[in-house]
Design a protein around this motif. Sequence first.
Motif, mmCIF file in Angstrom:
data_model
loop_
_atom_site.group_PDB
_atom_site.id
_atom_site.type_symbol
_atom_site.label_atom_id
_atom_site.label_comp_id
_atom_site.label_asym_id
_atom_site.label_seq_id
_atom_site.Cartn_x
_atom_site.Cartn_y
_atom_site.Cartn_z
ATOM 1 N N LYS A 135 -43.980 27.087 50.969
ATOM 2 C CA LYS A 135 -45.273 27.378 51.598
ATOM 3 C C LYS A 135 -45.657 26.159 52.410
ATOM 4 O O LYS A 135 -45.746 25.046 51.884
ATOM 5 C CB LYS A 135 -46.343 27.717 50.560
ATOM 6 N N LEU A 136 -45.889 26.360 53.699
ATOM 7 C CA LEU A 136 -46.118 25.263 54.626
ATOM 8 C C LEU A 136 -47.582 24.840 54.638
ATOM 9 O O LEU A 136 -48.452 25.582 54.186
ATOM 10 C CB LEU A 136 -45.670 25.672 56.031
ATOM 11 N N PRO A 137 -47.875 23.643 55.154
ATOM 12 C CA PRO A 137 -49.264 23.169 55.212
ATOM 13 C C PRO A 137 -50.181 24.176 55.884
ATOM 14 O O PRO A 137 -49.868 24.714 56.943
ATOM 15 C CB PRO A 137 -49.152 21.881 56.042
ATOM 16 N N SER A 138 -51.339 24.421 55.266
ATOM 17 C CA SER A 138 -52.181 25.544 55.672
ATOM 18 C C SER A 138 -53.331 25.169 56.587
ATOM 19 O O SER A 138 -54.129 26.021 56.940
ATOM 20 C CB SER A 138 -52.743 26.238 54.426
ATOM 21 N N PHE A 163 -39.201 22.816 60.038
ATOM 22 C CA PHE A 163 -40.400 23.576 60.359
ATOM 23 C C PHE A 163 -41.315 22.676 61.178
ATOM 24 O O PHE A 163 -41.743 21.614 60.718
ATOM 25 C CB PHE A 163 -41.092 24.037 59.076
ATOM 26 N N LEU A 164 -41.607 23.111 62.397
ATOM 27 C CA LEU A 164 -42.309 22.275 63.357
ATOM 28 C C LEU A 164 -43.775 22.666 63.417
ATOM 29 O O LEU A 164 -44.127 23.784 63.822
ATOM 30 C CB LEU A 164 -41.662 22.419 64.739
ATOM 31 N N GLY A 165 -44.648 21.732 63.030
ATOM 32 C CA GLY A 165 -46.085 21.986 63.058
ATOM 33 C C GLY A 165 -46.586 22.258 64.464
ATOM 34 O O GLY A 165 -45.881 22.049 65.455
ATOM 35 N N ASN A 166 -47.843 22.715 64.544
ATOM 36 C CA ASN A 166 -48.355 23.102 65.849
ATOM 37 C C ASN A 166 -49.858 22.913 65.910
ATOM 38 O O ASN A 166 -50.513 22.638 64.903
ATOM 39 C CB ASN A 166 -47.988 24.556 66.160
ATOM 40 N N ILE A 167 -50.415 23.094 67.115
ATOM 41 C CA ILE A 167 -51.856 23.025 67.296
ATOM 42 C C ILE A 167 -52.477 24.352 66.883
ATOM 43 O O ILE A 167 -51.787 25.356 66.703
ATOM 44 C CB ILE A 167 -52.227 22.676 68.748
ATOM 45 N N ASP A 201 -47.134 34.513 58.683
ATOM 46 C CA ASP A 201 -47.855 33.263 58.487
ATOM 47 C C ASP A 201 -47.235 32.542 57.291
ATOM 48 O O ASP A 201 -47.402 32.976 56.154
ATOM 49 C CB ASP A 201 -49.340 33.541 58.237
ATOM 50 N N PRO A 202 -46.507 31.455 57.513
ATOM 51 C CA PRO A 202 -45.796 30.785 56.408
ATOM 52 C C PRO A 202 -46.685 29.889 55.572
ATOM 53 O O PRO A 202 -46.184 29.196 54.683
ATOM 54 C CB PRO A 202 -44.741 29.963 57.151
ATOM 55 N N THR A 203 -47.993 29.885 55.862
ATOM 56 C CA THR A 203 -48.912 29.001 55.141
ATOM 57 C C THR A 203 -49.699 29.708 54.048
ATOM 58 O O THR A 203 -50.344 29.057 53.232
ATOM 59 C CB THR A 203 -49.910 28.357 56.118
ATOM 60 N N PHE A 234 -42.760 23.778 47.266
ATOM 61 C CA PHE A 234 -41.417 24.332 47.094
ATOM 62 C C PHE A 234 -41.295 24.906 45.687
ATOM 63 O O PHE A 234 -41.688 24.266 44.704
ATOM 64 C CB PHE A 234 -40.361 23.242 47.272
ATOM 65 N N THR A 235 -40.736 26.094 45.586
ATOM 66 C CA THR A 235 -40.479 26.702 44.278
ATOM 67 C C THR A 235 -39.201 27.544 44.383
ATOM 68 O O THR A 235 -38.575 27.616 45.442
ATOM 69 C CB THR A 235 -41.684 27.544 43.821
ATOM 70 N N ASP A 236 -38.801 28.207 43.283
ATOM 71 C CA ASP A 236 -37.568 29.005 43.251
ATOM 72 C C ASP A 236 -36.385 28.181 43.777
ATOM 73 O O ASP A 236 -35.598 28.646 44.598
ATOM 74 C CB ASP A 236 -37.715 30.288 44.083
ATOM 75 N N LEU A 237 -36.253 26.975 43.296
ATOM 76 C CA LEU A 237 -35.194 26.073 43.751
ATOM 77 C C LEU A 237 -33.838 26.533 43.226
ATOM 78 O O LEU A 237 -33.661 26.737 42.023
ATOM 79 C CB LEU A 237 -35.480 24.652 43.278
ATOM 80 N N ALA A 238 -32.867 26.704 44.127
ATOM 81 C CA ALA A 238 -31.538 27.181 43.747
ATOM 82 C C ALA A 238 -30.471 26.253 44.296
ATOM 83 O O ALA A 238 -30.507 25.879 45.477
ATOM 84 C CB ALA A 238 -31.314 28.599 44.259
#
Length: 341
Positions: free
Chosen positions: A86-89, A119-123, A153-155, A229-233
């Motif tokens: 889950k990316l910064p919201s 993952f590239l942040g944006n305005i 929306d990945p946040t 980060f979760t569900d680490l494999a």
Amino acid sequence: MAGRLLVATAVVAAAAAAAVGAAAALQAINVTTVAFEEGYTPLFGFDNILRSADDRTVSLLLDRSTGSGFISSSMYQHGFFSASIKLPSLDYTAGVVVAFYTSNGDVFEKRHDELDFEFLGNIRGKPWRVQTNVYGNGSVSRGREERYLLPFDPTTEFHRYSILWTRAAIVFFVDDVPVREVRRSPAMSGDFPSKPMSLYATVWDASTWATSGGRYRVNYRYGPFVASFTDLALLGCRVDPIQMLAGSDACAAAEDALLASDLAVMTLEKQQAMRRFREQNMVYSYCYDTVRYPAPFPECDVVESERRRFKGSGHLRLAFRRRRRTRPGSRPARPTRAADM
């Protein structure tokens, strides 16, 4: 500006619906996950690494003092590496880069291999973009970047991102959908990653290049920026890199099993889902970037109908072709150009 954002929102929503349909048609990827302590160790920014009580979710923070990251406790010779992220919201994430990748740069400094999700942040108002890249044997001057708009929306919730690396091919997945495949060919030679790699997750300040070539920088008034980060494999053969270079074949059986597994078999359904994702979401490909790379890469399967959609710079001519519905007599909004992203 408002019109362009409405167009972007509408098309991203449509792409998200299509992505859900594509994922639903595929068999879900089910692999065993591990607690953080079972497979990972902190890398940097130790005070900015927060672990859940059950040790299965890790949050990485970027603030004025530092970013943060973790690394797998072992190196792997091929494997399947996955995490739900889950990316910064916050509304403004320009210059922030969240990375999930494999690398051996700490061991093979001048001839390292690497497989990236960046993952590239944006305005505010612009969709998140994800970049994949492949480096082999220190081929940093021959970056094999592809860039996509995420069709969701990945946040707001976790989405799964996975890397499959075998001796025959590399496949990147987003929510069980393959989005890119790089098949090994003799012409690639050492550019195909072949040495043992560790798995990394980081968040860091990439103000100099991440958003519009560095035009928009990290603004720490909106921080801290948190990626979870979760569900680490970690599915692969653990190795000592020096022994592997000495010719050990201890991982041969594990590699054969991975190649024969459902993970590695590119079925017709997977191929179709990958083609749909790329048609709807890819906004840059090195295979069509004749400005940087006049000579084509050997693994690029250039499709003429697809090539026409991209400029000589490798960027999509129009990132959003659809127009939003308008009331009678109103003027439709201009589609958003790839350059606006």
